[in-house]
Each structure stands twice: as C-alpha cells, then as structure tokens.
Design a protein around this motif. Structure first.
Motif, PDB file in Angstrom:
ATOM      1  N   ALA A   1       1.415   8.960  -6.585  1.00 44.55           N
ATOM      2  CA  ALA A   1       1.575  10.410  -6.418  1.00 44.55           C
ATOM      3  C   ALA A   1       2.628  10.965  -7.365  1.00 44.55           C
ATOM      4  O   ALA A   1       2.417  12.001  -8.022  1.00 44.55           O
ATOM      5  CB  ALA A   1       1.931  10.736  -4.974  1.00 44.55           C
ATOM      6  N   LEU A   2       3.772  10.296  -7.464  1.00 43.29           N
ATOM      7  CA  LEU A   2       4.841  10.774  -8.336  1.00 43.29           C
ATOM      8  C   LEU A   2       4.427  10.698  -9.801  1.00 43.29           C
ATOM      9  O   LEU A   2       4.730  11.604 -10.593  1.00 43.29           O
ATOM     10  CB  LEU A   2       6.106   9.961  -8.101  1.00 43.29           C
ATOM     11  CG  LEU A   2       6.766  10.130  -6.722  1.00 43.29           C
ATOM     12  CD1 LEU A   2       7.946   9.178  -6.573  1.00 43.29           C
ATOM     13  CD2 LEU A   2       7.197  11.571  -6.494  1.00 43.29           C
ATOM     14  N   ALA A   3       3.734   9.625 -10.176  1.00 45.40           N
ATOM     15  CA  ALA A   3       3.319   9.469 -11.572  1.00 45.40           C
ATOM     16  C   ALA A   3       2.312  10.545 -11.965  1.00 45.40           C
ATOM     17  O   ALA A   3       2.442  11.186 -13.019  1.00 45.40           O
ATOM     18  CB  ALA A   3       2.724   8.077 -11.786  1.00 45.40           C
ATOM     19  N   LEU A   4       1.312  10.774 -11.122  1.00 44.94           N
ATOM     20  CA  LEU A   4       0.306  11.787 -11.449  1.00 44.94           C
ATOM     21  C   LEU A   4       0.907  13.187 -11.409  1.00 44.94           C
ATOM     22  O   LEU A   4       0.538  14.057 -12.215  1.00 44.94           O
ATOM     23  CB  LEU A   4      -0.869  11.684 -10.477  1.00 44.94           C
ATOM     24  CG  LEU A   4      -1.748  10.447 -10.633  1.00 44.94           C
ATOM     25  CD1 LEU A   4      -2.848  10.437  -9.574  1.00 44.94           C
ATOM     26  CD2 LEU A   4      -2.374  10.379 -12.024  1.00 44.94           C
ATOM     27  N   GLY A   5       1.840  13.434 -10.491  1.00 49.50           N
ATOM     28  CA  GLY A   5       2.500  14.734 -10.456  1.00 49.50           C
ATOM     29  C   GLY A   5       3.305  14.980 -11.710  1.00 49.50           C
ATOM     30  O   GLY A   5       3.309  16.098 -12.252  1.00 49.50           O
ATOM     31  N   ALA A   6       3.992  13.939 -12.212  1.00 50.42           N
ATOM     32  CA  ALA A   6       4.758  14.083 -13.447  1.00 50.42           C
ATOM     33  C   ALA A   6       3.845  14.360 -14.633  1.00 50.42           C
ATOM     34  O   ALA A   6       4.148  15.199 -15.491  1.00 50.42           O
ATOM     35  CB  ALA A   6       5.583  12.816 -13.690  1.00 50.42           C
ATOM     36  N   VAL A   7       2.704  13.678 -14.682  1.00 53.96           N
ATOM     37  CA  VAL A   7       1.750  13.915 -15.771  1.00 53.96           C
ATOM     38  C   VAL A   7       1.191  15.334 -15.678  1.00 53.96           C
ATOM     39  O   VAL A   7       0.989  16.006 -16.707  1.00 53.96           O
ATOM     40  CB  VAL A   7       0.613  12.883 -15.721  1.00 53.96           C
ATOM     41  CG1 VAL A   7      -0.464  13.217 -16.745  1.00 53.96           C
ATOM     42  CG2 VAL A   7       1.153  11.480 -15.974  1.00 53.96           C
TER      43      VAL A   7
ATOM     44  N   ASP B   1       0.808  -1.219   0.000  1.00 56.08           N
ATOM     45  CA  ASP B   1       0.000   0.000   0.000  1.00 56.08           C
ATOM     46  C   ASP B   1       0.842   1.271   0.000  1.00 56.08           C
ATOM     47  O   ASP B   1       0.632   2.166  -0.831  1.00 56.08           O
ATOM     48  CB  ASP B   1      -0.930  -0.014   1.222  1.00 56.08           C
ATOM     49  CG  ASP B   1      -1.899   1.156   1.212  1.00 56.08           C
ATOM     50  OD1 ASP B   1      -2.821   1.145   0.384  1.00 56.08           O
ATOM     51  OD2 ASP B   1      -1.707   2.092   2.017  1.00 56.08           O
ATOM     52  N   ARG B   2       1.796   1.397   0.909  1.00 52.38           N
ATOM     53  CA  ARG B   2       2.584   2.632   0.998  1.00 52.38           C
ATOM     54  C   ARG B   2       3.419   2.871  -0.267  1.00 52.38           C
ATOM     55  O   ARG B   2       3.437   3.998  -0.786  1.00 52.38           O
ATOM     56  CB  ARG B   2       3.491   2.583   2.240  1.00 52.38           C
ATOM     57  CG  ARG B   2       2.736   2.455   3.561  1.00 52.38           C
ATOM     58  CD  ARG B   2       1.735   3.561   3.773  1.00 52.38           C
ATOM     59  NE  ARG B   2       1.096   3.477   5.086  1.00 52.38           N
ATOM     60  CZ  ARG B   2       0.040   4.179   5.461  1.00 52.38           C
ATOM     61  NH1 ARG B   2      -0.513   5.031   4.604  1.00 52.38           N
ATOM     62  NH2 ARG B   2      -0.475   4.046   6.660  1.00 52.38           N
ATOM     63  N   PRO B   3       4.111   1.842  -0.798  1.00 51.40           N
ATOM     64  CA  PRO B   3       4.821   2.079  -2.069  1.00 51.40           C
ATOM     65  C   PRO B   3       3.886   2.473  -3.201  1.00 51.40           C
ATOM     66  O   PRO B   3       4.255   3.298  -4.045  1.00 51.40           O
ATOM     67  CB  PRO B   3       5.495   0.724  -2.350  1.00 51.40           C
ATOM     68  CG  PRO B   3       5.629   0.082  -1.014  1.00 51.40           C
ATOM     69  CD  PRO B   3       4.427   0.515  -0.238  1.00 51.40           C
ATOM     70  N   ALA B   4       2.688   1.903  -3.217  1.00 50.56           N
ATOM     71  CA  ALA B   4       1.734   2.254  -4.273  1.00 50.56           C
ATOM     72  C   ALA B   4       1.283   3.704  -4.148  1.00 50.56           C
ATOM     73  O   ALA B   4       1.109   4.410  -5.156  1.00 50.56           O
ATOM     74  CB  ALA B   4       0.525   1.317  -4.224  1.00 50.56           C
TER      75      ALA B   4
ATOM     76  N   GLU C   1      -5.448   4.986   1.292  1.00 47.42           N
ATOM     77  CA  GLU C   1      -5.162   5.082   2.717  1.00 47.42           C
ATOM     78  C   GLU C   1      -6.126   4.206   3.520  1.00 47.42           C
ATOM     79  O   GLU C   1      -7.345   4.336   3.397  1.00 47.42           O
ATOM     80  CB  GLU C   1      -5.291   6.538   3.178  1.00 47.42           C
ATOM     81  CG  GLU C   1      -5.111   6.765   4.657  1.00 47.42           C
ATOM     82  CD  GLU C   1      -3.735   6.339   5.151  1.00 47.42           C
ATOM     83  OE1 GLU C   1      -3.666   5.760   6.251  1.00 47.42           O
ATOM     84  OE2 GLU C   1      -2.732   6.583   4.451  1.00 47.42           O
ATOM     85  N   PRO C   2      -5.611   3.288   4.355  1.00 48.27           N
ATOM     86  CA  PRO C   2      -6.501   2.449   5.156  1.00 48.27           C
ATOM     87  C   PRO C   2      -7.147   3.181   6.328  1.00 48.27           C
ATOM     88  O   PRO C   2      -8.161   2.736   6.856  1.00 48.27           O
ATOM     89  CB  PRO C   2      -5.574   1.330   5.652  1.00 48.27           C
ATOM     90  CG  PRO C   2      -4.207   1.938   5.641  1.00 48.27           C
ATOM     91  CD  PRO C   2      -4.194   2.910   4.494  1.00 48.27           C
TER      92      PRO C   2
END
Length: 389
Positions: free
Chosen positions: A254-260, A246-249, A282-283
């Motif tokens: 976040a990084l992928a969407l920020g880059a896009v 979960d945490r790595p995902a 987030e659980p």
C-alpha cells in the motif's frame, strides 16, 4: 444532466434513505463485537480482558480503541441497542460526508452534477451495507478520517493531516496504509511534522495497552481463516490461516503504490490503491470490505479520472459487491478482486493529467468563481505536451 443540482441532491438523499431503511431491517449483524469490546474496555476491574487488558484477553477484536471509545459515547448512557441505532444513523451520515469531501476534490469548472450523482447512487448501497447492514463502525471511521486527511493534505495542512491519519489507524489498524498521503504535503518539513503527529496519535492510543499487558501482542499475531473466496487464495496461497508475512506485505504494498501514485501525479488513486493492496492479500472474504473499494473509486472518478462517467465506481459496485450475491464458484470472486487490483495498478502507467492535478489543488482558490480555468487548462496541457517526449 437535465435535472437541477438541488433536484439531484434530493434524489441522492432519498436513495440513501431508501437503502438505509432496507439495510436497517435485520441490520447490525457484527455489532456484538463492538458492544462486547466497548463493555470490556469500560470494565477496568476485570484483570483478564477488561480495561487495558482488552487485546491481551480478546485478540479476536481486531478493532481500534478509538472505535470502542466512540461506541461507549452512546452505549454507556443508552445501552447497546440504542448505541447500534445511533451509530447506524451516524454511519449513514458519514457516507454522505465522504461524498461531500470527495466532491470538494473536484475543481469547480469540472463539476457535472449528473455524473457526480450517478457515482453517488452506485456508492450508497455498498456504504449502507457497511454502516447499517453489518455496522462495522471501525471501517466507517477509518475511511471517513482518511478521506478527510486527503482533503487536508491537498490543502497543505500538515498537523491536521497527521492527526486524521493517526486517528484512522486508531479506529482500524490497517488504515495506517493511507500514510502515503503525507507525500502530498509541500516541503519535507511539513511532511515530517505530519509524520510526527501521526506517530504520536498512534502511540497515544496503542502504547498504554502494550505497557499495561505485554500479552497485547497476541492481537498482532492473531490470524483469520483463509477462505476460498479471497484473492489471496486465488493467487495460490492456500495456508489455512493468515500467513505470517501477509499483514506486513499488505502495508508495504500500500505504501509503495501510494508513493508511486504521488510521484506519477495520480494522487487521487491513493485511497483506491491502499484498499486494493489490502484486499488482494486479504485472507478474509467479507462483503463489507468492498465499501473501502468504492470509497477509493468514487475519489478517483471524481478527482482523477478524465471520463465524465463514474466507470470505476459502477464497476466496483456491480463486479465486486453485487456479484457476491450471484451464484458462481468461490475462486471467481477472488480472481475478480485480483483483476480489479491489476486494473488499479494500471492507472499508474498512464500519463498523468498535470493540468487537472494542479488545478484540483489551486483552482478553487485561484479561481473562486470558476472563470478562466478552461484557458488555464489549455495552456498547462500545451506545456505538458511540449515537455513530453
């Protein structure tokens, strides 16, 4: 719009003071974690959970060392109660600073004090709940430092951007997801410089704990309950506690969407997408999480949206924050977060307003008095339309 800017500013300040007073009554519900953690960090004679053994002995403290050091600044000379009161005041002031930083992202020619004040009015109750009601200083510091980093990245200040992002991660580990802001820096050399400073700041804060006690990794593996009100539970993940992926995902999303967002010209959406990426996976289901969402929405409403009404901040305040006190089935709250995340991702599908993106970076410096900007906007929009198939 009929009121003068100073009058609107006074109204917003009065609104903030009123919410501060309301939240201060019985506030500080989570402060015991900060007081205990700061005390343990200062107790270097405790070889079990004191000093650099803090996270090995108390992995439940998912709070960065910078936050504990900040607590000690007031707790050591004045005590835990005085430290709480002091940081409630400073946390409330941090909310006003976030609004000022977000306002600075708006080109002067586009500033309409009426809708800026309306956005601030929706922002303030949620922020005061975070800073005063529950007194989660780690999130306060992480969000403030990240917004400041967005300002410095927009101005091309590489080293300072990296330092601010590193300090944000030192205050709250999930803030490392804001690192997509580094892509805003012009040129790969500045980006590399900022990344190196960020890594150095994170290493300086966290490596001493891992070097002193290898069991500090307990804090990395610590899990929380997956509650029915969470978006993760609504998506069908019913593990009783945090899944190992979960945490790595969260970070990767976040990084992928920020880059896009940077690639698509929607850089003001980076804070919103970063926080939304965390919450959709987030659980936990704490109400103060929504403060990060409204920080992202206020920046988008001010610097990214084409509308003159802060719809995003109003929607987050009512649909995610106020709704948590409305009796309804738990899964509904989770699906509201999922829907908000999907709507935030949909921002990336729209055609970016290139003229606004450019002028938000150079407008204030090229046109300090705001003159000539509307004509420049028209020319840039015309050129964009000519290049767009």
């Amino acid at each position: 719009m009929l009121l003068r800017p100073r009058t609107l500013a006074c109204l917003v300040l009065g609104w903030a003071v009123a919410w501060f007073a309301l939240m201060a009554l019985g506030g500080g519900s989570s402060w015991r974690f900060f007081a205990e953690g700061a005390g343990a960090l200062a107790d270097v004679d405790d070889a079990v959970r004191g000093g650099l053994h803090l996270y090995a002995g108390a992995p439940v403290l998912q709070i960065g060392p910078l936050t504990f050091l900040a607590v000690l600044l007031l707790q050591a000379p004045a005590g835990a109660v005085a430290a709480l009161a002091g940081w409630q005041v400073l946390g409330a002031a941090a909310g006003l600073l976030v609004l000022w930083l977000a306002r600075g992202l708006v080109p002067r020619w586009r500033r309409h004090e009426g809708w800026l004040a309306l956005g601030a009015a929706c922002f303030m109750p949620v922020w005061m709940f975070l800073a005063v009601g529950v007194a989660h200083l780690d999130d306060v510091l992480a969000l403030l430092l990240s917004v400041a980093a967005l300002r410095t990245a927009r101005d091309g200040r590489a080293a300072l951007t990296g330092l601010l992002l590193g300090l944000a991660a030192d205050a709250k580990p999930w803030a490392v997801g804001f690192a997509a802001m580094l892509l805003l820096l012009p040129g790969w050399r500045r980006g590399l410089t900022a990344a190196a400073v960020l890594a150095a700041a994170v290493a300086a804060a966290w490596l001493p704990f891992f070097a002193a006690d290898p069991h500090t990794s307990n804090a990395v593996r610590y899990t929380i309950q997956n509650v029915p009100v969470s978006a993760l539970h609504a998506l069908g993940v019913h593990d009783p506690r945090t899944p190992p992926w979960d945490r790595p995902a969260q970070l990767a999303l976040a990084l992928a969407l920020g880059a896009v967002a940077v690639w698509r010209g929607h850089w003001p959406a980076i804070p919103l997408l970063t926080v939304a990426s965390r919450l959709v996976l987030e659980p936990g289901g704490n109400k103060y999480y929504i403060a990060g969402v409204v920080v992202g929405t206020i920046i988008w409403d001010y610097a990214g949206s084409r509308h003159d009404v802060p719809w995003w901040t109003m929607s987050a305040c009512l649909g995610l924050f106020v709704a948590r006190w409305v009796p309804m089935p738990d899964p509904v709250h989770g699906w509201l977060l999922v829907a908000f995340f999907a709507a935030a991702c949909a921002l990336l599908l729209g055609r970016p307003d290139f003229s606004h993106a450019i002028l938000s970076r150079i407008g204030d410096r090229s046109y300090p008095d705001g003159k000539g900007c509307p004509q420049r906007v028209a020319r840039l929009n015309a050129s964009v339309r000519e290049r767009t198939p």
